[in-house]
Design a protein around this motif. Structure first.
Motif, short mmCIF file in Angstrom:
data_model
loop_
_atom_site.label_atom_id
_atom_site.label_comp_id
_atom_site.label_asym_id
_atom_site.label_seq_id
_atom_site.Cartn_x
_atom_site.Cartn_y
_atom_site.Cartn_z
N GLY A 198 -11.78 3.77 15.91
CA GLY A 198 -11.99 4.93 14.89
C GLY A 198 -13.57 5.37 15.18
N PHE A 244 -3.09 -8.30 13.93
CA PHE A 244 -3.24 -6.48 14.03
C PHE A 244 -4.01 -6.55 12.69
N GLY A 278 -12.26 -2.63 16.48
CA GLY A 278 -11.82 -3.90 16.11
C GLY A 278 -11.53 -4.55 17.38
N THR A 333 -10.80 -8.23 16.87
CA THR A 333 -9.44 -8.90 17.10
C THR A 333 -8.46 -8.11 17.23
N GLU A 373 -4.31 2.73 15.21
CA GLU A 373 -5.31 2.43 15.10
C GLU A 373 -6.50 1.19 16.05
N SER A 392 -16.12 2.56 16.38
CA SER A 392 -16.12 1.70 15.20
C SER A 392 -14.80 1.19 15.63
N ARG A 428 0.67 -0.90 0.04
CA ARG A 428 -0.35 0.21 -0.20
C ARG A 428 1.04 1.51 0.03
N GLU A 452 -7.24 -6.94 1.74
CA GLU A 452 -5.85 -5.76 2.42
C GLU A 452 -4.84 -6.59 1.44
P1 ATP Z 1 -6.73 1.18 8.48
O1 ATP Z 1 -6.81 2.11 7.25
O2 ATP Z 1 -5.58 0.98 9.09
O3 ATP Z 1 -6.44 -0.10 7.03
P2 ATP Z 1 -9.34 2.09 8.74
O4 ATP Z 1 -9.05 2.77 9.26
O5 ATP Z 1 -9.87 1.60 7.07
O6 ATP Z 1 -8.33 1.12 9.33
P3 ATP Z 1 -11.61 1.68 9.69
O7 ATP Z 1 -12.60 0.99 8.47
O8 ATP Z 1 -12.18 2.29 10.99
O9 ATP Z 1 -9.86 1.28 9.65
O10 ATP Z 1 -12.50 -0.23 10.66
C1 ATP Z 1 -12.71 0.10 12.58
C2 ATP Z 1 -11.58 -0.86 13.06
O11 ATP Z 1 -11.73 -2.08 12.85
C3 ATP Z 1 -10.35 -0.61 13.36
O12 ATP Z 1 -10.33 1.11 14.11
C4 ATP Z 1 -9.83 -1.55 13.18
O13 ATP Z 1 -9.85 -1.98 15.05
C5 ATP Z 1 -10.65 -2.12 12.47
N1 ATP Z 1 -9.81 -3.01 11.16
C6 ATP Z 1 -10.53 -2.26 9.88
N2 ATP Z 1 -9.18 -3.46 8.72
C7 ATP Z 1 -8.82 -4.26 10.17
C8 ATP Z 1 -8.17 -5.72 9.49
N3 ATP Z 1 -8.09 -5.78 8.10
N4 ATP Z 1 -7.98 -6.28 10.82
C9 ATP Z 1 -7.98 -6.39 12.08
N5 ATP Z 1 -9.29 -5.24 12.36
C10 ATP Z 1 -9.49 -4.74 11.37
#
Ligand code: ATP
Length: 453
Positions: free
Chosen positions: A278, A198, A319, A321, A275, A317, A98, A190
């Protein structure tokens, strides 16, 4: 920090918290399986969230919506067009990254890709120009794999809530300010999964969509920022490992008016904080776009004022896990414990809050013995009516204590030869290692006082 995460990955596997998924076929970096203790830990964290966000409140109700929603949902929500990450490929080793993560790793968001060296092969300036990559995970419903059968696994639980807004409003007799909460799996394709649990392609989220009157949104946003911070610290994350991150205006998602992340000191992949949750002010974006696209009016008629308006949405929102990882990192500790030879040994201990500990108490007969073991088994069976309890009579008592410390069991209850005459047992505290003699018929009460529900 590097050996800390390595130690946790290895402990997690050895003791049955988390295993690499499909390990017999070589495993994958993008998926992990939760073992006997991991499933308890994850369930405890989920339960704490549900209690604090749903059943402990008068103004939030729960929901469990489908993972595969109608295709139109993702068109209206903007996910088909906006849910993209910038993908770049190293032309030397053909690993993909990314682009935004690469620049972050090198500490300067403005650094051109041409100046960066590849984290995998080390060659400099070999990256292709970033192109947008959609993170939705695709599947086909029904027998024919054509475009009309194409569907998407949800990348967030939130949309299932918005499309049920009217159903819940009408059937639960709630009115704004009120919220709908959901916990469940989400899926994202991803580009760079990794860092243990994570970032995975399949993960669990805990989300609340809280509907408020426009104009009251900023106050409610502050309220939820405070509540969520308190929830984490109350369950044991220390303030020095947490911080707030305010999204700059030019980085806000297409639906957001303001977003603040609660970040945890994960210390992974060269980044100190990352994070954990959020908390966004999504305005009336979701309800208005779904109204327009579906033709169903999702506005709210306020009987008191006689006005009709679209509620604004505040969304914490989290996570689930990813939260498990934060609480594992926080709990992990090494200290000194007395050994049988009068010296000290280092011991590994997971200092979980008792509410999160996968096993609440272990019942240990001092030795495997025809009199002690049945007594201990009887006690374990009685305590098991209330708590997750382990019985273990194999090996030296010191080693059994170490084992329970390593999985974070708050109390060990030892049945010894004196028990046969005084009808009492020794209860050992995980953190202080202090032991107390407690009569058998008081053990349950003793634990009730020390194990909050
Ligand atoms: P990033 O920028 O790190 O990809 P994001 O800002 O897209 O994350 P959000 O869409 O705000 O993440 O998702 C809310 C929460 O869901 C995050 O704070 C995180 O705890 C969890 N989360 C998001 N993507 C993942 C993932 N691929 N694996 C595990 N937890 C995730």
């Amino acid at each position: 920090p590097v050996d800390r995460i390595d130690a946790i990955v290895s402990l997690a596997k050895r003791r049955g918290f988390v295993y690499p998924s499909s390990e017999v076929y070589g495993g994958s970096r993008s998926a992990w399986d939760y073992g006997p203790l991991g499933v308890e830990l994850k369930e405890n964290l989920r339960r704490q969230w549900w209690r604090s966000m749903v059943t402990g409140r008068d103004d939030v109700v729960g929901l469990d919506s489908a993972v595969v929603l109608a295709r139109d949902v993702w068109a209206a929500s903007g996910h088909l067009t906006e849910f993209v990450d910038p993908l770049t490929e190293c032309q030397s080793c053909h690993r993909r990254f990314r682009a935004d993560h690469l620049t972050e790793e090198h500490g300067d968001g403005s650094t051109a890709l041409a100046e960066l060296s590849c984290p995998s092969c080390g060659n400099r300036g070999t990256f292709t120009a970033p192109r947008n990559f959609n993170g939705l995970m695709r599947t086909y419903l029904g027998a024919v794999e054509d475009e009309s059968a194409e569907h998407f696994l949800r990348p967030e639980t939130a949309q299932g809530i918005f499309v049920n807004f009217l159903n819940v409003l009408q059937s639960s007799r709630r009115r704004p300010p009120f919220g709908i909460a959901q916990v469940g799996k989400s899926f994202r394709n991803e580009i760079t999964p990794g860092n243990f649990i994570f970032r995975t392609r399949e993960f669990e989220q805990m989300e609340l969509e809280f509907f408020v009157r426009p104009g009251e949104d900023e106050t409610w946003h502050e309220y939820w920022l405070g509540e969520r911070w308190r929830w984490y610290t109350d369950l044991g994350l220390s303030e020095r490992n947490l911080r707030r991150h305010e999204h700059p205006a030019d980085k806000l998602s297409h639906y957001a008016k303001r977003t603040v992340d609660i970040e945890y000191r994960f210390d992974l992949g060269g980044k100190e904080f990352d994070e954990l949750e959020g908390i966004a002010n999504r305005t009336d974006f979701d309800l208005t776009t779904h109204s327009k696209a579906s033709g169903t009016d999702l506005s709210y008629f306020d009987q008191e004022s006689g006005e009709r308006w679209f509620p604004y949405v505040i969304e914490p929102s989290a996570g689930l896990t990813r939260g498990v990882l934060a609480f594992l990192l926080e709990a992990y500790d090494i200290d000194q414990a007395p050994n049988t030879k009068g010296g000290m040994d280092s011991r590994t201990v997971l200092r979980f809050d008792p509410r999160l500990a996968p096993v609440k108490a272990a019942v240990l007969p001092l030795s495997r013995n025809p009199e002690l073991s049945p007594k201990a088994r009887g006690l374990a069976a009685a305590l098991r009516k209330r708590w997750t309890v382990e019985f273990d009579d194999a090996g030296a008592i010191g080693r059994r204590y170490r084992r329970q410390d390593e999985v974070g069991t708050p109390f060990c209850v030892t049945v010894d030869f004196d028990t046969l005459s005084d009808n009492a047992v020794t209860v050992r505290d995980r953190d202080t290692m202090k032991q107390e003699r407690v009569s058998l018929d008081h053990v349950e009460n003793y634990l009730v006082e020390r194990l909050p529900g």
